[in-house]
Design a protein around this motif. Structure first.
Motif, PDB file in Angstrom:
ATOM      1  N   ILE A 184       0.846  -1.208   0.000  1.00  0.00           N
ATOM      2  CA  ILE A 184       0.000   0.000   0.000  1.00  0.00           C
ATOM      3  C   ILE A 184       0.875   1.249   0.000  1.00  0.00           C
ATOM      4  CG2 ILE A 184      -1.640   1.357   1.358  1.00  0.00           C
ATOM      5  CD1 ILE A 184      -2.726  -1.353   2.415  1.00  0.00           C
ATOM      6  N   LEU A 185       1.880   1.269   0.877  1.00  0.00           N
ATOM      7  CA  LEU A 185       2.744   2.446   0.986  1.00  0.00           C
ATOM      8  C   LEU A 185       3.589   2.634  -0.274  1.00  0.00           C
ATOM      9  CD1 LEU A 185       3.885   2.103   4.707  1.00  0.00           C
ATOM     10  CD2 LEU A 185       2.090   3.565   3.765  1.00  0.00           C
ATOM     11  N   LYS A 186       4.002   1.531  -0.879  1.00  0.00           N
ATOM     12  CA  LYS A 186       4.746   1.622  -2.139  1.00  0.00           C
ATOM     13  C   LYS A 186       3.901   2.278  -3.214  1.00  0.00           C
ATOM     14  CE  LYS A 186       7.246  -1.275  -5.482  1.00  0.00           C
ATOM     15  NZ  LYS A 186       7.637  -2.682  -5.828  1.00  0.00           N
ATOM     16  N   ASN A 187       2.628   1.897  -3.264  1.00  0.00           N
ATOM     17  CA  ASN A 187       1.715   2.488  -4.238  1.00  0.00           C
ATOM     18  C   ASN A 187       1.488   3.968  -3.950  1.00  0.00           C
ATOM     19  OD1 ASN A 187      -0.307   2.334  -6.424  1.00  0.00           O
ATOM     20  ND2 ASN A 187      -1.770   2.686  -4.757  1.00  0.00           N
ATOM     21  N   LEU A 188       1.326   4.317  -2.680  1.00  0.00           N
ATOM     22  CA  LEU A 188       1.131   5.726  -2.313  1.00  0.00           C
ATOM     23  C   LEU A 188       2.348   6.564  -2.701  1.00  0.00           C
ATOM     24  CD1 LEU A 188      -0.511   5.314   1.206  1.00  0.00           C
ATOM     25  CD2 LEU A 188      -1.627   6.121  -0.882  1.00  0.00           C
ATOM     26  N   LYS A 189       3.529   5.991  -2.482  1.00  0.00           N
ATOM     27  CA  LYS A 189       4.750   6.714  -2.860  1.00  0.00           C
ATOM     28  C   LYS A 189       4.811   6.937  -4.367  1.00  0.00           C
ATOM     29  CE  LYS A 189       9.761   6.565  -2.659  1.00  0.00           C
ATOM     30  NZ  LYS A 189      10.958   5.713  -2.544  1.00  0.00           N
TER      31      LYS A 189
END
Length: 481
Positions: A184-189
């Motif tokens: 999820i955080l990779k996608n947000l980044k």
């Protein structure tokens, strides 16, 4: 996007600086991971970066924090800052105020003034990516620790902030859920979001980290690209836990014939209302064993161990502690035999000082050398220097060690710990496990709930895996069944 310049901070009623001359720049679209020992100032850094120290805390402050070039002190309040920054605290439960998971997320979406159609769409998306769809009608306060963390993250994602500050967002999550959060955080980044993450699970986050920051004693002691920072052996041991060799030379004594089991569980089932958390569990633990209980969040691990000291009473079946049926014992009776360290150590604390916290458990046990016992437990936990402090002034990791000291001081025959290395760096986590192995050598039965595969593999004599309230497998160290 966020810049801290020579920031120092001292909490009220203390003299030791929590932050000392700290400078850090978080650029738009970048991800900074902050790690270090408990008490290093990591959470305080998050509070400073989010403007919370400036607007909500007293104490002694120095230095400047700016968000988008504007001094945080010049913002009218936290609501204005919250339009840019979302924060998930290390105590996820403290952020929850609604009666269902869905309401927690809806409140954030409605705050943004979105249309009903857009709210419904985003609610569905957030529930799905945080694995909460099946839990949306449950009370967040009745979920496991890891499930609560996912709810807190989901509510923060719903706000749609450009900057996310996450204080140990996966500390209580299993491997599968941790990988999902990283995804999820990779996608947000990739969407341009800016991330400041306090974490100890470096290996999981490695691929999204631009800058690794190591803090000690309120200051940054190492900063740079992760691979460069980890060339320092001392830093590497702090960042990457190593439990190898802990079990070496420690051979549990074989129980004599006819030895009464430490814990004997027979056809145990337990339900929270209509939700069955345990189903027909049968286990026998012998005195002096070191047992790791593993499984995904919500698999029934915590519900199981809370039967041992009658914090929960079986819906069906029986639990015997050293031959005594828990149904025939009081919680006080069982406290002499079973000590339980909670997943969230804050649930155990209410005294005014660290020393008084440890002393409370000894009052009704008839221990004569009380002061010596307290000092020994605090020394072993590395907290003797903090014995006169208010427990909630300690860092998360220090509070975890205090909870262990409170239980160890009572000298129970069985020591049960729910995620005892949460909030600890590599060195501290190894120290805790070494302490527990020493207690095993002294004849105690040790039961540890953990999501850390290395702890189970390198420290336990026996690994019990749970899934959906059932025992999935029960293996000895080395893979023996």
């Amino acid at each position: 996007m966020i810049e801290l310049s020579k920031v120092s901070y001292t909490y009220p009623h203390t003299v030791q600086e929590a932050l000392h001359q700290l400078s850090l720049v978080l650029e738009k679209g970048h991800c900074i991971m902050v790690t270090g020992p408990s008490g290093a100032g990591k959470t305080t850094l998050c509070l400073a970066a989010a403007g919370i120290l400036a607007h909500e805390y007293g104490g002694k402050k120095a230095g400047i924090v700016t968000i988008n070039g504007k001094n945080v002190a010049d913002y009218p309040g936290l609501s204005a800052i919250a339009e840019t920054i979302g924060i998930v605290f290390d105590d996820a439960e403290a952020q929850m105020i609604f009666t269902t998971v869905e309401e927690e997320i809806l409140s954030a979406l409605e705050y943004r003034g979105l249309s009903p159609e857009e709210i419904e769409k985003r609610l569905s998306e957030i529930l799905e990516i945080t694995y909460l769809t099946s839990l949306k009608d449950r009370s967040p306060h009745h979920l496991s620790g890891g499930q609560k963390q996912r709810v807190a993250l989901a509510a923060t994602l719903a706000l749609g902030n450009d900057v996310l500050i996450l204080d140990e967002p996966t500390s209580e999550l299993d491997e599968h859920a941790t990988r999902r959060i990283v995804s999820i955080l990779k996608n947000l980044k990739s969407l341009g979001k800016t991330l400041l993450i306090v974490e100890h699970k470096f290996s999981h986050f490695h691929e999204i980290i631009d800058t690794l920051v190591v803090m000690e004693h309120g200051a940054i002691t190492s900063i740079g690209q992760p691979d460069e920072v980890l060339k320092n052996d001392r830093i590497r041991k702090m960042v990457i836990p190593d439990f190898s060799g802990i079990r070496d030379g420690i051979i549990p004594a074989a129980p004599a014939a006819g030895t009464v089991p430490a814990i004997d569980i027979r056809h145990l089932s337990y339900s929270y209302g209509e939700v069955e958390a345990l189903h027909d569990v049968n286990l026998t633990l012998t005195p002096g064993e070191f047992v790791a209980i593993v499984g995904e969040n919500g698999s029934g691990k915590t519900t199981l161990v809370r039967q041992f000291n009658r914090l929960l009473t079986p819906t069906a079946g029986d639990v015997f502690i050293h031959g005594r049926n828990t149904k025939e014992c009081t919680v006080t009776d069982l406290a002499r035999d079973v000590g339980l360290v909670f997943q969230n150590p804050d649930h155990m604390f209410f005294a005014d000082t660290v020393k008084e916290e440890v002393a409370f458990g000894l009052e009704n046990l008839g221990i004569t050398d009380r002061d010596a016992v307290i000092d020994a437990a605090l020394t072993e936990a590395g907290l003797l220097h903090s014995k006169d402090l208010y427990p909630r002034w300690l860092s998360r990791g220090e509070r975890q060690r205090l909870a262990i000291a409170c239980v160890v001081a009572m000298r129970p025959k069985i020591i049960v710990l729910d995620e005892p290395t949460t909030g600890l760096d590599g060195d501290e986590a190894r120290l805790v496990m070494e302490i527990l192995k020493k207690h095993q050598q002294r004849g105690h039965t040790v039961v540890v709930i953990t999501h850390n595969r290395e702890i189970a593999r390198d420290c336990a004599d026996r690994i019990i895996a749970m899934d959906q309230g059932r025992v999935l497998s029960d293996t000895r160290a080395g893979g023996e069944g």
